[in-house]
Design a protein around this motif. Structure first.
Motif, PDB file in Angstrom:
ATOM      1  N   THR A  82     -52.494  62.631  81.763  1.00  0.00           N
ATOM      2  CA  THR A  82     -53.167  63.644  82.581  1.00  0.00           C
ATOM      3  C   THR A  82     -53.338  63.147  84.018  1.00  0.00           C
ATOM      4  O   THR A  82     -53.119  63.886  84.976  1.00  0.00           O
ATOM      5  CB  THR A  82     -54.547  63.988  81.979  1.00  0.00           C
ATOM      6  N   ALA A  83     -53.712  61.883  84.159  1.00  0.00           N
ATOM      7  CA  ALA A  83     -53.885  61.313  85.496  1.00  0.00           C
ATOM      8  C   ALA A  83     -52.562  61.259  86.248  1.00  0.00           C
ATOM      9  O   ALA A  83     -52.497  61.566  87.451  1.00  0.00           O
ATOM     10  CB  ALA A  83     -54.480  59.907  85.384  1.00  0.00           C
ATOM     11  N   ALA A  86     -51.614  64.547  87.831  1.00  0.00           N
ATOM     12  CA  ALA A  86     -52.550  65.118  88.807  1.00  0.00           C
ATOM     13  C   ALA A  86     -51.991  65.046  90.229  1.00  0.00           C
ATOM     14  O   ALA A  86     -51.087  64.272  90.528  1.00  0.00           O
ATOM     15  CB  ALA A  86     -53.879  64.380  88.735  1.00  0.00           C
ATOM     16  N   GLU A  87     -52.539  65.882  91.094  1.00  0.00           N
ATOM     17  CA  GLU A  87     -52.157  65.866  92.505  1.00  0.00           C
ATOM     18  C   GLU A  87     -52.513  64.504  93.106  1.00  0.00           C
ATOM     19  O   GLU A  87     -53.622  64.013  92.936  1.00  0.00           O
ATOM     20  CB  GLU A  87     -52.925  66.970  93.247  1.00  0.00           C
ATOM     21  N   THR A  92     -58.310  62.634  91.811  1.00  0.00           N
ATOM     22  CA  THR A  92     -58.227  62.341  90.380  1.00  0.00           C
ATOM     23  C   THR A  92     -57.822  60.880  90.235  1.00  0.00           C
ATOM     24  O   THR A  92     -56.765  60.468  90.725  1.00  0.00           O
ATOM     25  CB  THR A  92     -57.190  63.226  89.670  1.00  0.00           C
TER      26      THR A  92
END
Length: 328
Positions: A82-83, A86-87, A92
């Motif tokens: 998920t990390a 991320a943008e 994040t």
């Protein structure tokens, strides 16, 4: 025609310079809103506790809240993935243990990220040595005693950890290799049961965090034989490091937690976060809070942390390959 082309080029340059200026301003002004900190484990565990202690202090340094988001699952890979997706804007972050960043790539064939490619190292946060303990009634008081017991009881000598392939498991396998013994690995899903089974004489020994065994050591129920770091730890100053044993020179298998951003996060943002982490970990009050948990502040510059990660990854790969450890 030339005039139109020149005007178009000037317009493109103007827009580009404006975009660069806006990005530079945004980075200089960072952060302007809360930062999400992904913890790839459940609330209440070691990584989560460190994240909340450090996050609260970072709030005071950066002027924005650090919002911890627990995303457990798939041996920490769910949160890491998920990390990675991320943008890369600094809003994040990931607090990873050694597992997600340096062990899992050598253990799981289906891993969907490459830490060296997909994560931007910000700083090592803490090192978390494990402690090798046995039942206090076993009569074993040193590593020599455990090694001797194992050699004469090869059919029943065993050690427990909180999972296949984690640093505790790797610590035991490195002991097996360097001391030429064979303690059979018994994996559990958490520290509580692995310590309980040492007390019940169901396993010979266990590798666990200081926090997991501290109360049992103090109560005289288990005997701490050694710590897995290259040096003794302040919490157990009388307990030797594994590396002090003549057969185990160079031994060092330590869990650690490090702060990462998605790859592509601007350098100035990474540098600002690094400086903030170093400032927080330099605070004696914060350092004591962490040390009381058996987690020792160990900040590094981004490039130093990158080199550390590469070295740790290679070390863990070697242990996994030599011991032929397979994910379950």
């Amino acid at each position: 025609m030339k005039s139109m082309t020149s005007r178009a080029m000037r317009a493109i340059v103007t827009v580009s310079l404006g975009a660069i200026s806006t990005a530079a301003f945004a980075q200089a002004d960072y952060p302007t809103r809360p930062i999400k900190l992904i913890v790839p484990f459940t609330a209440g565990g070691g990584v989560d506790t460190v994240a909340r202690i450090v996050g609260e202090e970072l709030k005071g340094v950066l002027g924005q809240s650090i919002v911890v988001e627990n995303l457990p699952g798939a041996s920490g890979m769910r949160g890491a993935e998920t990390a990675v997706r991320a943008e890369p804007d600094g809003y994040t972050l990931l607090l990873s243990s050694a597992g997600e960043a340096a062990v899992n790539p050598h253990l799981f064939k289906n891993i969907k990220y490459d830490p060296s490619r997909d994560l931007a190292p910000i700083s090592l946060v803490v090192k978390v040595p494990n402690v090798l303990v046995v039942n206090a009634a076993s009569g074993m008081n040193s590593l020599d005693d455990l090694i001797a017991f194992t050699k004469s009881n090869a059919d029943k000598a065993s050690f427990s950890s909180s999972g296949v392939g984690n640093p505790q498991h790797l610590a035991g396998e490195l002991l097996n290799r360097m001391a030429s013994v064979k303690l059979t690995h018994v994996p559990y899903r958490g520290a509580a049961q692995q310590v309980t089974d040492v007390l019940g004489n169901n396993v010979t020994a266990t590798f666990a965090s200081y926090l997991a065994v501290a109360s049992f050591v103090e109560a005289g129920q288990v005997k701490a034989l050694a710590v897995t770091s290259s040096e003794r730890i302040p919490s157990l100053p009388s307990v030797p490091a594994m590396a002090e044993h003549p057969q185990l020179k160079g031994y060092d298998v330590t869990n650690w937690f490090g702060l990462f951003a998605p790859a592509g996060t601007p350098g100035p943002v990474v540098d600002k976060l690094n400086k903030a982490v170093v400032q927080v970990l330099s605070n004696p009050v914060t350092a004591k809070k962490l040390a009381d948990l058996g987690s020792y502040p160990s900040p590094k510059q981004p490039e130093e942390f990158k080199s550390f990660l590469a070295t740790e990854s290679e070390k863990f790969k070697n242990i996994i390959t030599t011991a032929d450890i397979k994910a379950q």
